[in-house]
Design an enzyme around this catalytic site. Structure first.
Site, PDB file in Angstrom:
ATOM      1  N   SER A  27       3.713  15.557  58.506  1.00 23.88           N
ATOM      2  CA  SER A  27       4.508  15.488  59.718  1.00 23.88           C
ATOM      3  C   SER A  27       5.046  16.854  60.140  1.00 23.88           C
ATOM      4  O   SER A  27       4.870  17.291  61.282  1.00 23.88           O
ATOM      5  CB  SER A  27       5.669  14.506  59.502  1.00 23.88           C
ATOM      6  OG  SER A  27       6.565  14.540  60.591  1.00 23.88           O
ATOM      7  N   HIS A 107      12.464  23.900  53.471  1.00 25.46           N
ATOM      8  CA  HIS A 107      13.623  23.276  52.816  1.00 25.46           C
ATOM      9  C   HIS A 107      13.854  24.056  51.523  1.00 25.46           C
ATOM     10  O   HIS A 107      12.897  24.457  50.853  1.00 25.46           O
ATOM     11  CB  HIS A 107      13.321  21.809  52.541  1.00 25.46           C
ATOM     12  CG  HIS A 107      14.419  21.036  51.881  1.00 25.46           C
ATOM     13  ND1 HIS A 107      15.772  21.276  52.106  1.00 25.46           N
ATOM     14  CD2 HIS A 107      14.378  20.010  50.993  1.00 25.46           C
ATOM     15  CE1 HIS A 107      16.490  20.428  51.404  1.00 25.46           C
ATOM     16  NE2 HIS A 107      15.678  19.646  50.703  1.00 25.46           N
ATOM     17  N   GLU A 194      21.979  13.403  53.923  1.00 28.97           N
ATOM     18  CA  GLU A 194      21.032  12.292  53.795  1.00 28.97           C
ATOM     19  C   GLU A 194      21.625  11.139  52.996  1.00 28.97           C
ATOM     20  O   GLU A 194      21.478   9.968  53.356  1.00 28.97           O
ATOM     21  CB  GLU A 194      19.752  12.791  53.106  1.00 28.97           C
ATOM     22  CG  GLU A 194      18.916  13.725  53.951  1.00 28.97           C
ATOM     23  CD  GLU A 194      17.822  14.413  53.165  1.00 28.97           C
ATOM     24  OE1 GLU A 194      16.970  15.070  53.777  1.00 28.97           O
ATOM     25  OE2 GLU A 194      17.821  14.312  51.911  1.00 28.97           O
TER      26      GLU A 194
END
Length: 328
Positions: A27, A107, A194
């Protein structure tokens, strides 16, 4: 306030003279590869054989094995899942690294928690878009871009920041904001957000509210509509203008009820649990737990996801969507 970088043609021209290998065409990788190519960058793809390899080839990219892509590129943008990146790095990237290549991460997880330890003669940078892959692509195509956090963990060449800023600009972030951060801050705030809110707190709150209404005898589809479906309407308001924009748009009844009762839900006990979650993130306990779960086959994680998929909430959600999407 986070420092904001201003990017000029100096950084973008420097970056565009280099070849970038996107390692992983999922993605985020596919979105960034498309944006870079549209910005004029020399982009190749490194991927293991499979659907993503074929997808990259079908999109017109030159696709190689991970090892061959490492050999051919100046910048290696690792768009790999946190849980598999270290294994792929050790087997297929590390043996082929060259002096002053750039390892670029979207990340900070694997660098911050030291699951990946690069050699001292390569640059290590982070360009972390604050949006999922499809949004990174959509906003770029529409003429905008998602903000990115940029950090440098290792500057062997003396040009690490210049490379990172050029890359960030070419995926579209200069159209929005490029902000200075660190691998530590990006990783720890991302994981906490998250767990406490986006993928943890909100779903659990929805589930608990749904169950409360259903147990009290209300129709499941109505409970789903009120406790899950309408969340997007409020989140969109907050996204556009913050909590104040929400209160400007909802009814006074909703606003008063939300403020006066919401504080009863987020109790001191809840806040203490949030602190414990943050401590687990900061200490690396969560990271080690997750990597251990993945390496043991992810049976516990799969069971938890299956429980969600087969829940009454999911069944009610499907029924509600069928109702509102049916032809009248």
């Amino acid at each position: 306030m986070l420092p904001r970088y201003s990017v000029s043609s100096k950084e973008t021209d420097f970056f565009l003279k280099k070849r970038t290998a996107i390692i992983g065409f999922g993605s985020q990788g596919s979105a960034q590869a498309e944006n870079l190519r549209d910005s004029g960058a020399d982009v190749i793809i490194g991927n293991r054989p499979g659907k993503s390899f074929d997808k990259a080839a079908a999109a017109g990219f030159n696709v190689y094995s991970v090892a061959d892509a490492v050999k051919k590129a100046d910048i290696l943008a690792l768009m790999l899942p946190d849980e598999s990146a270290s294994e792929i790095y050790e087997k297929e990237i590390a043996p082929h690294l060259k002096k002053h290549q750039t390892l670029l991460f979207a990340h900070g997880f694997n660098i911050h928690y030291k699951f990946i330890t690069p050699p001292a003669d390569v640059d290590v940078v982070m360009v972390a878009p604050k949006g999922v892959g499809p949004m990174v692509r959509k906003l770029f195509v529409d003429g905008g871009g998602v903000p990115s956090l940029v950090a440098v963990a290792q500057d062997a060449s003396g040009n690490a920041l210049k490379t990172a800023l050029g890359y960030a600009a070419c995926i579209g972030s200069s159209r929005s904001a490029i902000l200075a951060s660190s691998f530590k801050d990006e990783t720890e705030t991302d994981l906490f957000g998250e767990q406490a809110v986006i993928c943890g707190g909100i779903p659990e709150l929805i589930q608990a509210a749904f169950t409360t209404l259903v147990d009290a005898g209300y129709p499941p589809e109505l409970a789903y509509s009120e406790c899950a479906h309408e969340v997007k309407l409020v989140v969109d308001l907050i996204y556009a203008g913050g909590l104040s924009a929400m209160h400007d748009s909802v009814s006074k009844t909703a606003g008063y009820g939300g403020i006066s009762r919401g504080k009863r839900l987020v109790s001191e006990e809840t806040k203490e649990e949030m602190k414990k979650i943050l401590e687990e993130v900061q200490s690396g306990n969560f990271a080690n737990e997750w990597i251990s779960e993945k390496r043991s086959g992810s049976a516990h994680y799969k069971a938890m996801v299956d429980e969600v998929r087969t829940s009454d909430l999911e069944a009610a959600g499907k029924a509600f969507r069928d109702i509102i999407n049916s032809e009248t």
